[in-house]
Motif scaffolding. Sequence first.
Motif, PDB file in Angstrom:
ATOM      1  N   SER A  32       9.549   5.155   9.046  1.00  0.00           N
ATOM      2  CA  SER A  32       9.570   6.316   8.151  1.00  0.00           C
ATOM      3  C   SER A  32       8.388   6.327   7.187  1.00  0.00           C
ATOM      4  N   PHE A  33       7.977   7.527   6.816  1.00  0.00           N
ATOM      5  CA  PHE A  33       7.057   7.663   5.691  1.00  0.00           C
ATOM      6  C   PHE A  33       7.751   7.156   4.434  1.00  0.00           C
ATOM      7  N   ARG A  34       6.978   6.424   3.620  1.00  0.00           N
ATOM      8  CA  ARG A  34       7.516   5.900   2.370  1.00  0.00           C
ATOM      9  C   ARG A  34       6.427   5.919   1.300  1.00  0.00           C
ATOM     10  N   HIS A  35       6.862   5.964   0.044  1.00  0.00           N
ATOM     11  CA  HIS A  35       5.929   5.921  -1.087  1.00  0.00           C
ATOM     12  C   HIS A  35       5.837   4.474  -1.557  1.00  0.00           C
ATOM     13  N   LEU A  36       4.708   3.846  -1.282  1.00  0.00           N
ATOM     14  CA  LEU A  36       4.528   2.428  -1.622  1.00  0.00           C
ATOM     15  C   LEU A  36       4.303   2.265  -3.113  1.00  0.00           C
ATOM     16  N   THR A  37       4.669   1.093  -3.603  1.00  0.00           N
ATOM     17  CA  THR A  37       4.386   0.761  -4.992  1.00  0.00           C
ATOM     18  C   THR A  37       3.100  -0.058  -5.037  1.00  0.00           C
ATOM     19  N   THR A  38       2.403   0.044  -6.159  1.00  0.00           N
ATOM     20  CA  THR A  38       1.140  -0.671  -6.311  1.00  0.00           C
ATOM     21  C   THR A  38       1.394  -1.948  -7.119  1.00  0.00           C
ATOM     22  N   PRO A  39       0.470  -2.919  -7.031  1.00  0.00           N
ATOM     23  CA  PRO A  39       0.633  -4.150  -7.811  1.00  0.00           C
ATOM     24  C   PRO A  39       0.769  -3.851  -9.305  1.00  0.00           C
ATOM     25  N   GLY A  40       0.153  -2.749  -9.750  1.00  0.00           N
ATOM     26  CA  GLY A  40       0.224  -2.380 -11.162  1.00  0.00           C
ATOM     27  C   GLY A  40       1.550  -1.746 -11.578  1.00  0.00           C
ATOM     28  N   GLY A  41       2.426  -1.482 -10.609  1.00  0.00           N
ATOM     29  CA  GLY A  41       3.747  -0.948 -10.925  1.00  0.00           C
ATOM     30  C   GLY A  41       3.899   0.540 -10.694  1.00  0.00           C
ATOM     31  N   GLY A  42       2.844   1.198 -10.249  1.00  0.00           N
ATOM     32  CA  GLY A  42       2.920   2.637  -9.970  1.00  0.00           C
ATOM     33  C   GLY A  42       3.500   2.917  -8.594  1.00  0.00           C
ATOM     34  N   THR A  43       3.722   4.202  -8.336  1.00  0.00           N
ATOM     35  CA  THR A  43       4.170   4.649  -7.012  1.00  0.00           C
ATOM     36  C   THR A  43       3.137   5.632  -6.488  1.00  0.00           C
ATOM     37  N   MET A  44       2.718   5.478  -5.255  1.00  0.00           N
ATOM     38  CA  MET A  44       1.681   6.351  -4.703  1.00  0.00           C
ATOM     39  C   MET A  44       2.254   7.737  -4.396  1.00  0.00           C
ATOM     40  N   SER A  45       1.468   8.778  -4.696  1.00  0.00           N
ATOM     41  CA  SER A  45       1.920  10.149  -4.409  1.00  0.00           C
ATOM     42  C   SER A  45       1.791  10.465  -2.920  1.00  0.00           C
ATOM     43  N   VAL A  46       0.940   9.733  -2.221  1.00  0.00           N
ATOM     44  CA  VAL A  46       0.784   9.883  -0.774  1.00  0.00           C
ATOM     45  C   VAL A  46       1.846   9.024  -0.096  1.00  0.00           C
ATOM     46  N   ALA A  47       2.557   9.588   0.872  1.00  0.00           N
ATOM     47  CA  ALA A  47       3.533   8.818   1.652  1.00  0.00           C
ATOM     48  C   ALA A  47       2.818   8.218   2.866  1.00  0.00           C
ATOM     49  N   MET A  48       3.228   7.013   3.262  1.00  0.00           N
ATOM     50  CA  MET A  48       2.500   6.284   4.311  1.00  0.00           C
ATOM     51  C   MET A  48       3.412   5.668   5.345  1.00  0.00           C
ATOM     52  N   THR A  49       2.892   5.575   6.571  1.00  0.00           N
ATOM     53  CA  THR A  49       3.463   4.717   7.593  1.00  0.00           C
ATOM     54  C   THR A  49       2.292   4.196   8.429  1.00  0.00           C
ATOM     55  N   ASN A  50       2.584   3.440   9.482  1.00  0.00           N
ATOM     56  CA  ASN A  50       1.523   2.830  10.281  1.00  0.00           C
ATOM     57  C   ASN A  50       1.900   2.815  11.752  1.00  0.00           C
ATOM     58  N   CYS A  51       0.885   2.713  12.590  1.00  0.00           N
ATOM     59  CA  CYS A  51       1.108   2.339  13.978  1.00  0.00           C
ATOM     60  C   CYS A  51       0.032   1.342  14.376  1.00  0.00           C
ATOM     61  N   GLY A  52       0.314   0.604  15.452  1.00  0.00           N
ATOM     62  CA  GLY A  52      -0.629  -0.419  15.906  1.00  0.00           C
ATOM     63  C   GLY A  52      -0.152  -1.808  15.513  1.00  0.00           C
ATOM     64  N   PRO A  53      -0.896  -2.845  15.922  1.00  0.00           N
ATOM     65  CA  PRO A  53      -0.463  -4.228  15.676  1.00  0.00           C
ATOM     66  C   PRO A  53      -0.308  -4.579  14.191  1.00  0.00           C
ATOM     67  N   TRP A  54      -1.140  -4.010  13.332  1.00  0.00           N
ATOM     68  CA  TRP A  54      -1.107  -4.329  11.906  1.00  0.00           C
ATOM     69  C   TRP A  54      -0.893  -3.062  11.088  1.00  0.00           C
ATOM     70  N   GLY A  55      -0.122  -3.185  10.016  1.00  0.00           N
ATOM     71  CA  GLY A  55       0.113  -2.040   9.143  1.00  0.00           C
ATOM     72  C   GLY A  55      -0.255  -2.385   7.712  1.00  0.00           C
ATOM     73  N   TRP A  56      -0.894  -1.436   7.031  1.00  0.00           N
ATOM     74  CA  TRP A  56      -1.265  -1.665   5.629  1.00  0.00           C
ATOM     75  C   TRP A  56      -0.024  -1.507   4.759  1.00  0.00           C
ATOM     76  N   HIS A  57       0.116  -2.417   3.794  1.00  0.00           N
ATOM     77  CA  HIS A  57       1.287  -2.395   2.922  1.00  0.00           C
ATOM     78  C   HIS A  57       0.877  -2.752   1.498  1.00  0.00           C
ATOM     79  N   SER A  58       1.623  -2.207   0.552  1.00  0.00           N
ATOM     80  CA  SER A  58       1.382  -2.492  -0.860  1.00  0.00           C
ATOM     81  C   SER A  58       2.721  -2.632  -1.567  1.00  0.00           C
ATOM     82  N   ASP A  59       2.811  -3.634  -2.436  1.00  0.00           N
ATOM     83  CA  ASP A  59       3.981  -3.786  -3.306  1.00  0.00           C
ATOM     84  C   ASP A  59       3.541  -4.594  -4.528  1.00  0.00           C
ATOM     85  N   ALA A  60       4.504  -5.080  -5.295  1.00  0.00           N
ATOM     86  CA  ALA A  60       4.179  -5.807  -6.522  1.00  0.00           C
ATOM     87  C   ALA A  60       3.302  -7.033  -6.249  1.00  0.00           C
TER      88      ALA A  60
END
Length: 205
Positions: free
Chosen positions: A37-65
Amino acid sequence: MAAATLTIAQDATLLRGFAAPTGSLVRAIESIAARASFRHLTTPGGGTMSVAMTNCGPWGWHSDARGYRYVEHDPLTGERWPPMPAPFAQLAAEAAALGGFPGFEPDACLVNRYVPGAQMGAHRDWDELDKRHPIVSVSIGLPALFLWYGAKRQGKPIVTPVEDGDVVVWGGSARAGYHGVRKLPPGAHPAAGALRYNLTFRRAK
Ligand code: MD3
Ligand code: FE
């Protein structure tokens, strides 16, 4: 073949309309999102991204605390990311070659979804192991304004309008450049409705 190629900055090429028509890409994105599913990732700084993201392929980009990184499993499900559709990988490779980077084999495709009002602040893509590989970005749906800041995150960006089917290839001296996307205006698009999608192909590992 692209209708026109335009140099945004050194080693950053815009291939106008190269991915058009985009109807099949939108359907592929919908089938990826059915599994991851598309999800709004959180940033290390504690914010939430306005862009929703998902991934395909062997590796997926991810962000959290804990920070930004590539992960092999979707943290929402514990499953591997959906496979990268062969036409996605082929499109990215063909565009990269036209942009001056032959032999590009992406192992990660970040799928961004913008609603009107969503934006991406100035940043650079810096979580990939080998920065000699280019990045390929495919714009789908509503038009947007790309912002190119170059070597420094501050200052006045070069503003480039991008539309459905446009592809940007950047590597070499542009690979370290700061960039962003201006707040998306409302609109309607036949293939994507009131949304903009962006596929960002990277070689993560
Ligand atoms: C290269 N996403 O996910 S274009 C990202 O539209 C990201 O969603 C953008 O940046 C998006 O990390 C993809 C990025 C971009 C913007 C301006 C540029 C690349 C550029 C200007 C010149 C060259
Ligand atoms: Fe980026």
